[in-house]
Design a protein around this motif. Structure first.
Motif, PDB file in Angstrom:
ATOM      1  N   GLU A   5     -15.418  27.342  23.135  1.00  0.00           N
ATOM      2  CA  GLU A   5     -15.656  28.411  22.160  1.00  0.00           C
ATOM      3  C   GLU A   5     -14.340  28.739  21.457  1.00  0.00           C
ATOM      4  N   LEU A   6     -14.427  29.051  20.176  1.00  0.00           N
ATOM      5  CA  LEU A   6     -13.240  29.450  19.430  1.00  0.00           C
ATOM      6  C   LEU A   6     -13.560  30.756  18.712  1.00  0.00           C
ATOM      7  N   VAL A   7     -12.817  31.801  19.068  1.00  0.00           N
ATOM      8  CA  VAL A   7     -13.015  33.127  18.481  1.00  0.00           C
ATOM      9  C   VAL A   7     -11.842  33.397  17.546  1.00  0.00           C
ATOM     10  N   VAL A   8     -12.122  33.703  16.287  1.00  0.00           N
ATOM     11  CA  VAL A   8     -11.073  33.882  15.287  1.00  0.00           C
ATOM     12  C   VAL A   8     -10.861  35.372  15.020  1.00  0.00           C
ATOM     13  N   GLU A 117      -5.086  28.160  14.012  1.00  0.00           N
ATOM     14  CA  GLU A 117      -6.452  27.749  14.323  1.00  0.00           C
ATOM     15  C   GLU A 117      -6.555  26.240  14.519  1.00  0.00           C
ATOM     16  N   SER A 118      -5.867  25.457  13.679  1.00  0.00           N
ATOM     17  CA  SER A 118      -5.978  24.001  13.783  1.00  0.00           C
ATOM     18  C   SER A 118      -5.397  23.501  15.099  1.00  0.00           C
ATOM     19  N   ALA A 119      -4.216  24.016  15.490  1.00  0.00           N
ATOM     20  CA  ALA A 119      -3.613  23.594  16.753  1.00  0.00           C
ATOM     21  C   ALA A 119      -4.478  24.013  17.929  1.00  0.00           C
ATOM     22  N   LEU A 120      -5.045  25.209  17.854  1.00  0.00           N
ATOM     23  CA  LEU A 120      -5.852  25.709  18.963  1.00  0.00           C
ATOM     24  C   LEU A 120      -7.166  24.950  19.081  1.00  0.00           C
ATOM     25  N   ARG A 121      -7.746  24.618  17.953  1.00  0.00           N
ATOM     26  CA  ARG A 121      -9.010  23.864  17.979  1.00  0.00           C
ATOM     27  C   ARG A 121      -8.801  22.505  18.663  1.00  0.00           C
ATOM     28  N   ALA A 122      -7.699  21.836  18.333  1.00  0.00           N
ATOM     29  CA  ALA A 122      -7.410  20.557  18.972  1.00  0.00           C
ATOM     30  C   ALA A 122      -7.161  20.732  20.469  1.00  0.00           C
ATOM     31  N   ALA A 123      -6.460  21.807  20.832  1.00  0.00           N
ATOM     32  CA  ALA A 123      -6.132  22.033  22.244  1.00  0.00           C
ATOM     33  C   ALA A 123      -7.379  22.316  23.066  1.00  0.00           C
ATOM     34  N   VAL A 124      -8.248  23.202  22.581  1.00  0.00           N
ATOM     35  CA  VAL A 124      -9.423  23.552  23.381  1.00  0.00           C
ATOM     36  C   VAL A 124     -10.370  22.368  23.510  1.00  0.00           C
ATOM     37  N   THR A 125     -10.447  21.538  22.472  1.00  0.00           N
ATOM     38  CA  THR A 125     -11.297  20.353  22.552  1.00  0.00           C
ATOM     39  C   THR A 125     -10.777  19.396  23.624  1.00  0.00           C
ATOM     40  N   ALA A 126      -9.456  19.150  23.631  1.00  0.00           N
ATOM     41  CA  ALA A 126      -8.871  18.242  24.616  1.00  0.00           C
ATOM     42  C   ALA A 126      -9.013  18.788  26.030  1.00  0.00           C
ATOM     43  N   GLY A 138     -11.016  29.643  23.267  1.00  0.00           N
ATOM     44  CA  GLY A 138      -9.808  29.845  22.497  1.00  0.00           C
ATOM     45  C   GLY A 138      -9.894  31.092  21.639  1.00  0.00           C
ATOM     46  N   VAL A 139      -8.775  31.800  21.516  1.00  0.00           N
ATOM     47  CA  VAL A 139      -8.710  32.999  20.676  1.00  0.00           C
ATOM     48  C   VAL A 139      -7.619  32.784  19.632  1.00  0.00           C
ATOM     49  N   VAL A 140      -7.992  32.774  18.355  1.00  0.00           N
ATOM     50  CA  VAL A 140      -7.028  32.654  17.272  1.00  0.00           C
ATOM     51  C   VAL A 140      -6.505  34.054  16.970  1.00  0.00           C
ATOM     52  N   GLY A 141      -5.218  34.270  17.257  1.00  0.00           N
ATOM     53  CA  GLY A 141      -4.637  35.583  17.036  1.00  0.00           C
ATOM     54  C   GLY A 141      -3.141  35.560  17.266  1.00  0.00           C
ATOM     55  N   ASP A 142      -2.476  36.607  16.820  1.00  0.00           N
ATOM     56  CA  ASP A 142      -1.042  36.793  17.018  1.00  0.00           C
ATOM     57  C   ASP A 142      -0.848  37.426  18.390  1.00  0.00           C
ATOM     58  N   THR A 144       1.417  39.007  19.663  1.00  0.00           N
ATOM     59  CA  THR A 144       2.083  40.308  19.692  1.00  0.00           C
ATOM     60  C   THR A 144       1.142  41.449  19.323  1.00  0.00           C
ATOM     61  N   THR A 145      -0.027  41.129  18.753  1.00  0.00           N
ATOM     62  CA  THR A 145      -0.926  42.192  18.301  1.00  0.00           C
ATOM     63  C   THR A 145      -2.367  42.031  18.757  1.00  0.00           C
ATOM     64  N   GLU A 146      -2.746  40.874  19.274  1.00  0.00           N
ATOM     65  CA  GLU A 146      -4.156  40.598  19.527  1.00  0.00           C
ATOM     66  C   GLU A 146      -4.515  40.584  21.011  1.00  0.00           C
ATOM     67  N   LEU A 147      -3.699  41.186  21.864  1.00  0.00           N
ATOM     68  CA  LEU A 147      -4.016  41.157  23.288  1.00  0.00           C
ATOM     69  C   LEU A 147      -5.310  41.901  23.591  1.00  0.00           C
ATOM     70  N   ALA A 148      -5.654  42.866  22.756  1.00  0.00           N
ATOM     71  CA  ALA A 148      -6.912  43.587  22.953  1.00  0.00           C
ATOM     72  C   ALA A 148      -8.119  42.672  22.767  1.00  0.00           C
ATOM     73  N   ALA A 149      -7.907  41.503  22.151  1.00  0.00           N
ATOM     74  CA  ALA A 149      -9.003  40.563  21.948  1.00  0.00           C
ATOM     75  C   ALA A 149      -9.391  39.840  23.231  1.00  0.00           C
ATOM     76  N   LEU A 150      -8.556  39.951  24.262  1.00  0.00           N
ATOM     77  CA  LEU A 150      -8.872  39.293  25.526  1.00  0.00           C
ATOM     78  C   LEU A 150      -9.989  40.060  26.223  1.00  0.00           C
ATOM     79  N   ARG A 151     -11.005  39.320  26.646  1.00  0.00           N
ATOM     80  CA  ARG A 151     -12.105  39.967  27.362  1.00  0.00           C
ATOM     81  C   ARG A 151     -11.610  40.517  28.680  1.00  0.00           C
TER      82      ARG A 151
END
Length: 323
Positions: A5-8, A117-126, A138-142, A144-151
């Motif tokens: 899964e890739l969450v942007v 997103e491109s680097a992460l998409r390749a990483a999660v697929t591999a 995978g979570v596409v985010g910065d 320094t600011t997107e830690l709240a995006a973690l479930r």
């Protein structure tokens, strides 16, 4: 195999807005600066991979040796069911942790977070192909600011490797570590990689290699501005500079104007004037001592549980528990 899964949470439009804001702030400040996050377009990422293989650049090899020696211990101590990797890139070093956690049979989920997103998409697929038993999200985010995006969950181990934390100013580090702690429950874990204080001449060589790869990496940020902001920098007219700041115990990378010049950033309707010898700071990379790492973790609400270095004492790896 479960499909990854890739969450942007950080889109191309978000990146464009942040680039514009950062560049306007940095080039109108005194002294001028640019954020190191803008090094990493496709060319910059390729140049950095070349840097990690250079003989002068010891950090990547030192951290890899520590992880090779202690990954099983980390897996046994944490018993992690979820591995979260911040700023994951290709996730290559994390495979040492994934393999160790696979042996302990506790790991259920891998959550890499990266701004690309491109680097992460390749990483999660591999990763999904090589570790079919894992849920890969995978979570596409910065970071320094997107830690709240973690479930929210339990049994999580957050890995922040590569010494990347050294690119943050002290106040930014404090804010970042506190945000990581806020995202975790008591008893969950943080694995932190930090480059250590050593002979300044050796540190400078790691950021000013004989082949000039780091110089091209540094100048590449101007090419990013030319492309993304319709600017007219001449990168070759800026000299690469790497300096040791003894008071702060960090390396500074700068770009120094070799002649008087004016750069126009048409997308920002901004001009930036440079005197000969004027510099743009493009990166800091703080080096740490054991005491500073322990104190900064403690201030953020973590207890230092394990501390490892490579045999040469070049690099430190900390395993800390959320209190």
């Amino acid at each position: 195999m479960t499909e990854p899964e890739l969450v942007v949470h950080f889109t191309d439009a978000d990146a464009a807005r942040q680039l514009r804001a950062d560049v306007r702030a940095g080039l109108t400040d005194v002294p001028k600066w640019l954020s190191p996050k803008w090094f990493y377009d496709a060319e910059g990422s390729e140049l950095f991979e070349r840097i990690t293989a250079l003989p002068e650049y010891y950090q990547t090899r030192a951290e890899h040796r520590i992880l090779s020696s202690h990954a099983v211990e980390i897996a046994e101590v944490t018993g992690a069911s979820t591995l979260v990797e911040l700023g994951s890139g290709s996730s290559e070093k994390t495979r040492l942790l994934l393999d160790a956690l696979r042996k302990t049979e506790t790991l259920r989920e891998f959550v890499p977070l990266d701004v690309s997103e491109s680097a992460l998409r390749a990483a999660v697929t591999a990763i999904a192909v090589d570790y079919p038993e894992l849920v890969v999200r995978g979570v596409v985010g910065d970071f320094t600011t997107e830690l709240a995006a973690l479930r929210s969950g339990s049994g999580r181990l957050v890995a922040f490797l590569g010494g990347t934390i050294g690119n943050l100013l002290p106040s930014e580090r404090a804010e970042f570590l506190s945000a990581v702690r806020a995202a975790l429950k008591p008893g969950e874990w943080l694995l932190l990689g930090t480059d250590l204080v050593k002979d300044p001449a050796r540190v400078v060589r790691a950021y000013d290699d004989a082949q000039g790869v780091t110089a091209e990496f540094n100048r590449n940020v101007l090419r990013v501005l030319n492309r993304e902001l319709d600017a007219d920098f001449v990168p070759e007219d800026f000299a690469h500079v790497a300096l040791w700041n003894a008071e702060q115990e960090w390396i500074e990378m700068r770009l120094r104007a070799t002649r008087p010049m004016t750069a126009t950033l048409r997308s920002l309707e901004l001009t930036a004037d440079f005197a000969e010898g004027e510099e743009i700071r493009t990166e800091i990379s703080a080096k740490f001592r054991h005491r500073r790492v322990r104190e900064e973790l403690d201030a953020a609400g973590f207890g230092l549980h394990r501390w490892w270095t490579d045999d040469a004492g070049d690099f430190g790896l900390s395993l800390a528990v959320a209190r």
